[in-house]
Write a protein that holds these residues in place. Structure first.
Motif, mmCIF file in Angstrom:
data_model
loop_
_atom_site.group_PDB
_atom_site.id
_atom_site.type_symbol
_atom_site.label_atom_id
_atom_site.label_comp_id
_atom_site.label_asym_id
_atom_site.label_seq_id
_atom_site.Cartn_x
_atom_site.Cartn_y
_atom_site.Cartn_z
ATOM 1 N N TRP A 131 21.666 10.141 -71.126
ATOM 2 C CA TRP A 131 20.202 10.186 -71.278
ATOM 3 C C TRP A 131 19.515 9.351 -70.208
ATOM 4 O O TRP A 131 18.484 9.746 -69.664
ATOM 5 N N ALA A 132 20.112 8.173 -69.902
ATOM 6 C CA ALA A 132 19.505 7.301 -68.896
ATOM 7 C C ALA A 132 19.496 8.008 -67.538
ATOM 8 O O ALA A 132 18.534 7.906 -66.775
ATOM 9 N N THR A 133 20.558 8.753 -67.255
ATOM 10 C CA THR A 133 20.619 9.449 -65.965
ATOM 11 C C THR A 133 19.569 10.559 -65.880
ATOM 12 O O THR A 133 18.962 10.770 -64.828
ATOM 13 N N ILE A 134 19.367 11.223 -67.009
ATOM 14 C CA ILE A 134 18.329 12.270 -67.006
ATOM 15 C C ILE A 134 17.007 11.664 -66.560
ATOM 16 O O ILE A 134 16.308 12.206 -65.704
ATOM 17 N N LEU A 135 16.693 10.497 -67.137
ATOM 18 C CA LEU A 135 15.425 9.845 -66.818
ATOM 19 C C LEU A 135 15.431 9.307 -65.381
ATOM 20 O O LEU A 135 14.508 9.539 -64.604
ATOM 21 N N ARG A 136 16.531 8.585 -65.043
ATOM 22 C CA ARG A 136 16.560 7.899 -63.763
ATOM 23 C C ARG A 136 16.493 8.868 -62.587
ATOM 24 O O ARG A 136 15.835 8.620 -61.584
ATOM 25 N N ARG A 137 17.159 9.989 -62.723
ATOM 26 C CA ARG A 137 17.129 10.939 -61.598
ATOM 27 C C ARG A 137 15.826 11.719 -61.521
ATOM 28 O O ARG A 137 15.623 12.494 -60.604
ATOM 29 N N SER A 138 14.979 11.512 -62.528
ATOM 30 C CA SER A 138 13.657 12.112 -62.420
ATOM 31 C C SER A 138 12.725 11.189 -61.648
ATOM 32 O O SER A 138 11.590 11.546 -61.362
ATOM 33 N N LEU A 139 13.199 9.970 -61.345
ATOM 34 C CA LEU A 139 12.381 9.006 -60.603
ATOM 35 C C LEU A 139 13.020 8.774 -59.233
ATOM 36 O O LEU A 139 14.244 8.878 -59.106
ATOM 37 N N PRO A 140 12.210 8.464 -58.227
ATOM 38 C CA PRO A 140 12.812 8.228 -56.909
ATOM 39 C C PRO A 140 13.663 6.952 -56.928
ATOM 40 O O PRO A 140 13.243 5.948 -57.505
ATOM 41 N N PRO A 141 14.844 6.953 -56.327
ATOM 42 C CA PRO A 141 15.636 5.727 -56.232
ATOM 43 C C PRO A 141 14.868 4.690 -55.422
ATOM 44 O O PRO A 141 14.019 5.060 -54.605
ATOM 45 N N PRO A 142 15.150 3.394 -55.645
ATOM 46 C CA PRO A 142 14.399 2.344 -54.948
ATOM 47 C C PRO A 142 14.367 2.594 -53.441
ATOM 48 O O PRO A 142 15.395 2.905 -52.841
ATOM 49 N N GLY A 143 13.180 2.493 -52.869
ATOM 50 C CA GLY A 143 13.045 2.603 -51.421
ATOM 51 C C GLY A 143 12.934 4.012 -50.884
ATOM 52 O O GLY A 143 12.607 4.221 -49.729
ATOM 53 N N MET A 144 13.216 4.994 -51.734
ATOM 54 C CA MET A 144 13.226 6.363 -51.219
ATOM 55 C C MET A 144 11.836 6.978 -51.117
ATOM 56 O O MET A 144 11.589 7.854 -50.280
ATOM 57 N N LEU A 145 10.939 6.528 -51.997
ATOM 58 C CA LEU A 145 9.600 7.126 -51.987
ATOM 59 C C LEU A 145 8.898 6.967 -50.636
ATOM 60 O O LEU A 145 8.409 7.950 -50.067
ATOM 61 N N PRO A 146 8.857 5.740 -50.068
ATOM 62 C CA PRO A 146 8.211 5.610 -48.751
ATOM 63 C C PRO A 146 8.989 6.355 -47.658
ATOM 64 O O PRO A 146 8.405 6.824 -46.681
ATOM 65 N N ALA A 147 10.316 6.470 -47.847
ATOM 66 C CA ALA A 147 11.116 7.107 -46.807
ATOM 67 C C ALA A 147 10.887 8.620 -46.787
ATOM 68 O O ALA A 147 10.991 9.253 -45.748
ATOM 69 N N SER A 148 10.611 9.174 -47.956
ATOM 70 C CA SER A 148 10.496 10.630 -48.017
ATOM 71 C C SER A 148 9.365 11.031 -48.951
ATOM 72 O O SER A 148 9.584 11.697 -49.958
ATOM 73 N N PRO A 149 8.136 10.616 -48.614
ATOM 74 C CA PRO A 149 7.027 10.831 -49.561
ATOM 75 C C PRO A 149 6.760 12.306 -49.853
ATOM 76 O O PRO A 149 6.454 12.666 -50.981
ATOM 77 N N VAL A 150 6.870 13.135 -48.834
ATOM 78 C CA VAL A 150 6.521 14.553 -49.052
ATOM 79 C C VAL A 150 7.452 15.166 -50.092
ATOM 80 O O VAL A 150 7.019 15.878 -51.007
ATOM 81 N N SER A 151 8.753 14.863 -49.965
ATOM 82 C CA SER A 151 9.708 15.436 -50.911
ATOM 83 C C SER A 151 9.379 15.021 -52.336
ATOM 84 O O SER A 151 9.381 15.846 -53.245
ATOM 85 N N TYR A 152 9.108 13.714 -52.519
ATOM 86 C CA TYR A 152 8.905 13.233 -53.889
ATOM 87 C C TYR A 152 7.554 13.629 -54.443
ATOM 88 O O TYR A 152 7.468 14.245 -55.503
ATOM 89 N N ILE A 153 6.502 13.265 -53.696
ATOM 90 C CA ILE A 153 5.163 13.564 -54.240
ATOM 91 C C ILE A 153 4.939 15.074 -54.305
ATOM 92 O O ILE A 153 4.536 15.621 -55.331
ATOM 93 N N GLY A 154 5.277 15.747 -53.183
ATOM 94 C CA GLY A 154 5.135 17.215 -53.162
ATOM 95 C C GLY A 154 5.960 17.848 -54.268
ATOM 96 O O GLY A 154 5.511 18.762 -54.959
ATOM 97 N N GLY A 155 7.167 17.339 -54.440
ATOM 98 C CA GLY A 155 8.060 17.879 -55.469
ATOM 99 C C GLY A 155 7.484 17.725 -56.866
ATOM 100 O O GLY A 155 7.446 18.672 -57.639
ATOM 101 N N TYR A 156 7.004 16.505 -57.170
ATOM 102 C CA TYR A 156 6.393 16.288 -58.492
ATOM 103 C C TYR A 156 5.218 17.223 -58.689
ATOM 104 O O TYR A 156 5.102 17.888 -59.707
ATOM 105 N N VAL A 157 4.319 17.224 -57.704
ATOM 106 C CA VAL A 157 3.070 17.979 -57.862
ATOM 107 C C VAL A 157 3.382 19.454 -58.096
ATOM 108 O O VAL A 157 2.841 20.076 -59.010
ATOM 109 N N PHE A 158 4.298 20.005 -57.310
ATOM 110 C CA PHE A 158 4.470 21.444 -57.476
ATOM 111 C C PHE A 158 5.261 21.790 -58.734
ATOM 112 O O PHE A 158 4.992 22.808 -59.367
ATOM 113 N N HIS A 159 6.154 20.892 -59.163
ATOM 114 C CA HIS A 159 6.857 21.199 -60.419
ATOM 115 C C HIS A 159 5.923 21.105 -61.626
ATOM 116 O O HIS A 159 5.900 21.995 -62.474
#
Ligand code: SF4
Lengths: 367, 219
Positions: free
Chosen positions: B54-82
């Motif tokens: 269950w923890a993995t289900i939740l954790r993998r729905s969030l960006p790993p530490p440091g990844m959001l600034p490294a790949s903002p389009v993937s994360y933000i774009g991904g959330y928004v379109f899903h």
């Protein structure tokens, strides 16, 4: 009416005929202004239309009725008078029409032949009803198959008006499974201009408008890809529907007697086909401009569109399945069977791999 | 075939065909995947595998530490379109009406204007992730035909639906038919492409988390 009298009336101009029927200039100008509006011409064209129409010779019109219900004729004749629709009878010389002519039998056929001979190349043929091609015996006039009457009459015509959805697109007789092999006029007559005036029935004013255009300008109005005059069939019912604001706001009547229906909300959910139907009902309306189906609380059934009869239930919304869905237990069973088969195969492969696995011994490693 | 006949086909036979393939495909693939099984792990579990799943289900729905600034389009774009996709598909009144007619379920819809806005935002997000995929060399290198294909399959229903609602480009009859057809294509290919993650994503995450938990690395 003997032949001499008949000729005399037919050669009259539109102006003379109107005068004889007691229609004064003021009424005539009113008619022309209305026509100009109908045909989407500028207001200034009304005067020109009046001049042209008054001088125009009343054309001979031969009306052929094939596989039809006479609703189209009813539409044209049951209009309130005096109206544009009734005035049309002063503009044309209707020389042959089953329902309206007094003559019958051979005399009637003689009138048709006389009109054709006298006006060869100039007369108009109006057709309502589709033609059965499955067996010529399905529909005959004086023992002659519809297709033969059509070909013979169309041969020397100036143009053909396919009045009503049956003549224009096959209509109800052509609905699945089309037992008589019914076809539209335009599929049979290829060497003459054919104007489709669809509708079940068409708006009488539209029939009149096409004829008036032909009289005034000596040419047929501009047609769209489905052979319909653009002036009348250029927009959908939905484009001009007074309930459209409710559609845009998402306010729909859910049943025919709920609060939404009483408040006049959009009828989309009750199966209205207005969004896919090109016709002028929403603007010209019926019965002298009194109302049209949507105004009386019923959705549009799309009667002027090809194959409207087979386009799903009249009361199914356009975004709904056209017919009850048939995906059921069989699909689920097939899916489960396919999954089980693949699983069985995968397990067998895994079992074989396990059985064929060679254990590494200490000796193997030391070798 | 005229426009109305085309629309009638996609609302009738076409829909039946697409739904049949979809139902067959989904059941087949689910049974196939879960039927694969795992070798029994005879070791004693080192932590609580279920909770780790269950923890993995939740954790993998969030960006790993440091990844959001490294790949903002993937994360933000991904959330928004899903999220946008879910809103458009499940909270637009005509779509709910369709589901009601098929399955008898009903829930409240969002106002059309809101759904309209969400559609535009969703399409913008999808275009952003596509551009990102096109211009980032690594992403582009990793992309296969399946990626471009599934992007198109997902984007077309949004675009055609939006155009149909606004009566743009094609006559409404034709655009509505094209919209329904694009959804049918999506249904047909969903079970057999990576789009099947719609059904498997949480199951596979739970499984990974549980396996790791069993081994003593609850994540
Ligand atoms: S009643 Fe029919 S034509 Fe009028 S707005 Fe609603 S769907 Fe369109």
């Amino acid at each position: 009416m003997d032949l001499l009298e008949y000729r005399a009336t037919r050669t009259k101009t539109v102006g003379e005929a109107l005068e004889q029927h007691g229609i004064d200039r003021r009424d005539f100008l009113k008619l022309c202004a209305a026509m100009a509006t109908l045909l989407a011409l500028p207001a200034s064209a009304a005067e020109q239309l009046a001049v042209a129409l008054a001088k125009a010779r009343r054309p001979s019109v031969i009306w052929l009725s094939f596989q039809e219900c006479t609703g189209c004729t009813e539409s044209l004749t049951r209009s309130h008078s005096p109206s544009l629709e009734s005035l049309i009878f002063d503009m044309i010389s209707l020389d042959y029409h089953h329902t309206l002519q007094a003559a019958s039998g051979e005399a009637a056929e003689a009138a048709r032949e006389a009109a054709m001979k006298e006006n060869a190349g100039k007369y108009l043929v109006a057709v309502d009803g589709s033609v059965p091609m499955g067996n010529p015996g399905y529909s005959t006039i004086a023992g002659v198959a519809n297709i033969d009457v059509l070909r013979e009459t169309a041969k020397d015509a100036a143009a053909i008006l396919a009045v009503g959805t049956c003549a224009a697109y096959g209509g109800l007789p052509a609905a699945q499974p089309n037992p008589t092999g019914a076809v539209a006029i335009s599929e049979l007559i290829k060497d003459k201009p054919v104007v489709n005036i669809p509708g079940c029935p068409p708006i009488p004013t539209v029939i009149t408008g096409v004829i008036a255009h032909y009289l005034a300008f000596g040419a047929l109005p501009e047609l769209d890809a489905l052979g319909r005059p653009k002036a009348f069939y250029g927009e959908t019912i939905h484009d001009r529907c007074y309930r459209r604001p409710f559609y845009d706001q998402g306010k729909f009547a859910e049943t025919f007697d709920d609060e939404g229906a009483r408040r006049g909300w959009c009828l989309f959910k009750l199966g209205c086909k207005g969004p896919v139907t090109y016709n002028a009902c929403a603007t010209m309306k019926w019965n002298g401009g009194v109302s049209f189906p949507i105004q009386s609380g019923h959705g549009c059934i799309g009667c002027s569109e090809p194959n409207f009869w087979d386009a799903g239930g009249f009361y199914e919304a356009l975004s709904m399945p056209a017919h009850p869905l048939k995906v059921g237990a069989a699909a689920a069973a097939a899916g489960v069977a396919a999954g089980a088969a693949v699983t069985f195969f995968n397990r067998k492969k895994k079992g074989a791999a396990k059985a064929g696995h060679e254990t590494t011994t200490l000796e193997d490693l030391e070798r | 075939m005229g426009e109305l006949q085309f629309l009638t086909w996609v609302r009738g036979s076409g829909l039946n065909l697409a739904l049949t393939i979809f139902v067959v495909g989904v059941l087949w693939r689910l049974i196939e995947i879960y039927g694969l099984g795992r070798k029994k792990d005879l070791s004693a579990s080192r932590s609580t595998p279920g909770a780790s799943g269950w923890a993995t289900i939740l954790r993998r729905s969030l960006p790993p530490p440091g990844m959001l600034p490294a790949s903002p389009v993937s994360y933000i774009g991904g959330y928004v379109f899903h999220v946008g996709l879910a809103v458009v598909v499940f909270l637009f009144a005509p779509h709910i009406a369709l589901l009601t007619s098929i399955a008898g379920v009903v829930w409240p819809a969002l106002p059309s204007q809101v759904v309209d806005f969400v559609t535009v935002v969703t399409m913008a997000a999808m275009i952003a992730v596509l551009v990102d995929r096109l211009f980032k060399p690594v992403k582009r290198f990793l992309s296969t035909f399946g990626d471009w294909f599934t992007w198109t399959l997902t984007f077309l229903p949004l675009l055609t639906g939006w155009l149909a609602v606004h009566h743009l480009l094609l006559p409404y009859t034709l655009m509505l038919a094209v919209h329904i057809l694009s959804v049918e294509l999506l249904l047909v290919f969903l079970p057999f492409t990576k789009l099947f993650h719609a059904f498997t994503v949480f199951g596979s995450r739970w499984f990974n988390g549980a396996v790791n938990g069993h081994k003593g690395v609850p994540v």
